[in-house]
Write an enzyme that holds these catalytic residues in place. Structure first.
Site, mmCIF file in Angstrom:
data_model
loop_
_atom_site.group_PDB
_atom_site.id
_atom_site.type_symbol
_atom_site.label_atom_id
_atom_site.label_comp_id
_atom_site.label_asym_id
_atom_site.label_seq_id
_atom_site.Cartn_x
_atom_site.Cartn_y
_atom_site.Cartn_z
ATOM 1 C CD GLU A 213 -8.096 -0.470 4.417
ATOM 2 O OE1 GLU A 213 -8.441 0.386 3.468
ATOM 3 O OE2 GLU A 213 -7.232 -0.265 5.149
ATOM 4 C CG ASN B 175 -1.954 1.154 1.414
ATOM 5 O OD1 ASN B 175 -1.873 2.159 0.499
ATOM 6 N ND2 ASN B 175 -2.936 1.229 2.239
ATOM 7 C CG ASN C 56 -5.051 10.990 8.709
ATOM 8 O OD1 ASN C 56 -5.233 11.932 9.470
ATOM 9 N ND2 ASN C 56 -4.228 10.946 7.827
ATOM 10 C CG HIS D 5 -12.037 4.447 3.084
ATOM 11 N ND1 HIS D 5 -12.319 5.522 3.808
ATOM 12 C CD2 HIS D 5 -10.637 4.462 3.321
ATOM 13 C CE1 HIS D 5 -11.442 6.385 4.184
ATOM 14 N NE2 HIS D 5 -10.385 5.569 3.771
ATOM 15 C CG ASN E 65 -8.026 1.716 18.571
ATOM 16 O OD1 ASN E 65 -8.241 0.654 18.984
ATOM 17 N ND2 ASN E 65 -7.577 1.940 17.351
ATOM 18 N NE ARG F 107 -3.584 7.836 18.710
ATOM 19 C CZ ARG F 107 -2.688 7.320 18.224
ATOM 20 N NH1 ARG F 107 -2.249 6.060 18.730
ATOM 21 N NH2 ARG F 107 -1.978 7.484 17.167
ATOM 22 N NE ARG G 60 -6.033 2.053 -0.093
ATOM 23 C CZ ARG G 60 -6.138 3.131 0.458
ATOM 24 N NH1 ARG G 60 -4.890 3.498 1.045
ATOM 25 N NH2 ARG G 60 -7.060 3.961 0.565
ATOM 26 N N GLY H 13 -9.223 3.423 12.530
ATOM 27 C CA GLY H 13 -8.307 3.588 13.830
ATOM 28 C C GLY H 13 -9.048 4.337 14.839
ATOM 29 C CB ILE H 14 -11.226 7.359 14.862
ATOM 30 C CG1 ILE H 14 -10.029 8.309 14.692
ATOM 31 C CG2 ILE H 14 -12.229 8.241 15.884
ATOM 32 C CD1 ILE H 14 -10.252 9.654 13.909
ATOM 33 N N GLY H 15 -12.720 4.616 14.782
ATOM 34 C CA GLY H 15 -13.773 3.882 14.983
ATOM 35 C C GLY H 15 -13.642 2.653 16.056
ATOM 36 N NE ARG I 131 -7.511 12.475 2.777
ATOM 37 C CZ ARG I 131 -7.778 11.449 2.515
ATOM 38 N NH1 ARG I 131 -8.661 10.929 1.729
ATOM 39 N NH2 ARG I 131 -7.046 10.355 3.176
#
Length: 403
Positions: free
Chosen positions: A382, A10, A214, A184, A335, A288, A96, A331-333, A244
């Protein structure tokens, strides 16, 4: 004895993520052997890797020459992998690729014609596509005999109904490829496959998946098929992200160009790299860091992030005609219990009722038993989706050669 493996890559603008999978076990799933990435290519590069499931992660600084570009970064990564797996031979390399345009709806073997078509799509994804292709070219040089496989982030969304695939522009632009593609897709494909295994009734129903990291987007999925997505023509649209801006009135571009004298390149740089959580907070693009920062600017950036997700959730549920499940990944979803809680608060009207205790420990199911719609946390993968495609296309090639 030679050990056939699949290498997944990737390639980003200044990074190269890689994984090694054992694909020799007949019809069994590919087995992860090693995973890692090279960051800050062309700057002050660093290698991070876990060379076996049982070994601790390693981190080391690289010299500039070890990762001056994607070719040297790949050579460095391969050198590390070969010390751990000297018997391994990459017979297939999976990549990817962010943009597959209107025609690529499934993984494909990379040929010169495919490469040319992917190059033609670079204007649709100028920030991502050239780097994806640089990764392919580096792998072709390193493994001239290996099968190269391209896996597209847009492919999962190619069955969109036209109302979710078009803009209200003159019709010729749709024919030129100016459409809502969605991205995604590799992540959504993985989550959909997991759901089919662990909750087949939900898989057949009305599901919204929130890939929050991100890069962030959401997808409405009906019976395992994408019907709407928050991202559109580019991976810039939809939710605010780390750097973004997400959805924005096109008139803002006219204002910046006409009134502030910015060039199109300057506007693009602003929207892609200086906006989102970073731009709004002036502190960081890392959730974070923002959650730990007790200042108004951080609170406002988080408030806007949550607000846009809740607004898009309502719209996607409307596109589905209701909601049977909301799934968090990324990552956010995966953690941030605080972000999940804030998204779900006051959403009983749409059937969501959060179990705070289960949410606090990031359990797989975080809804109460009385919630009309299930709320789940499913870590995405992925790379495994790419490895599966590699194994499938390699087996198909072998079958064709045996005929």
């Amino acid at each position: 004895m030679v050990r056939p493996v699949a290498l997944t890559l990737n390639a980003g603008s200044s990074s190269l993520k890689f994984s090694l999978y054992d694909i020799a076990q007949g019809p069994a799933e590919p087995t992860l052997m090693a995973v890692g990435q090279v960051d800050s290519i062309g700057g002050k590069p660093k290698l991070k890797a876990t060379l076996s499931p049982a070994s601790p992660a390693i981190t080391r600084e690289l010299t500039a020459s070890e990762a001056s570009n994607h070719t040297s970064a790949l050579a460095t990564a391969l050198g590390v992998l070969r010390t751990q797996y000297p018997e391994a031979r990459a017979c297939v390399v999976g990549h990817r690729v962010v943009h597959g345009g209107p025609h690529f709806s499934a993984p494909v073997v990379v040929t010169e014609a495919v490469m040319n078509e992917m190059r033609d799509l670079s204007p649709f994804a100028p920030i991502h596509q050239p780097h994806n292709l640089a990764g392919i070219e580096a792998a072709q040089a390193a493994f001239p005999e290996a099968l190269q496989v391209a896996c597209f982030d847009t492919a999962f969304h190619r069955a969109h109904p036209k109302v979710n695939d078009t803009f209200a522009l003159p019709r010729e632009y749709y024919d030129k490829g100016v459409r809502r593609y969605g991205f995604h897709g590799l992540s959504y494909e993985y989550i959909t496959g997991e759901l089919k295994t662990i909750a087949p009734l939900l898989h057949d129903g009305r599901v919204v998946v929130a890939h929050l990291g991100n890069g962030a987007s959401m997808c409405a999925i009906l019976g395992g098929r994408s019907v709407a997505s928050t991202m559109g023509f580019t991976a810039l649209d939809g939710l605010p992200m780390g750097t973004r801006c997400g959805q924005i009135d096109p008139g803002v571009i006219f204002y910046m160009v006409q009134q502030e004298g910015k060039t199109i390149d300057e506007v693009r740089d602003l929207f892609y790299y200086k906006s989102g959580l970073l731009g709004m907070s002036g502190i960081s693009n890392d959730m974070r860091t923002l959650e730990a920062a007790d200042v108004p600017e951080a609170h406002e950036a988080i408030d806007y992030f949550v607000f846009r997700i809740r607004r898009e959730l309502g719209g996607l549920a409307a596109a589905l005609g209701g909601l049977d499940a909301l799934i968090f990944c990324g990552g956010i979803g995966e953690n941030s219990r605080k972000i999940r809680r804030r998204i779900c608060e006051g959403m009983s009207w749409i059937g969501l009722e959060l179990d705070h205790d289960q949410n606090d420990v990031s359990a797989r199911v975080i809804s109460t038993e009385f919630s009309r719609a299930r709320i789940m946390v499913i870590p995405t993968n992925e790379e495994l989706v790419i490895a599966r495609a590699c194994k499938s296309l390699l087996a198909r090639q072998h079958a064709q050669a045996a005929e």
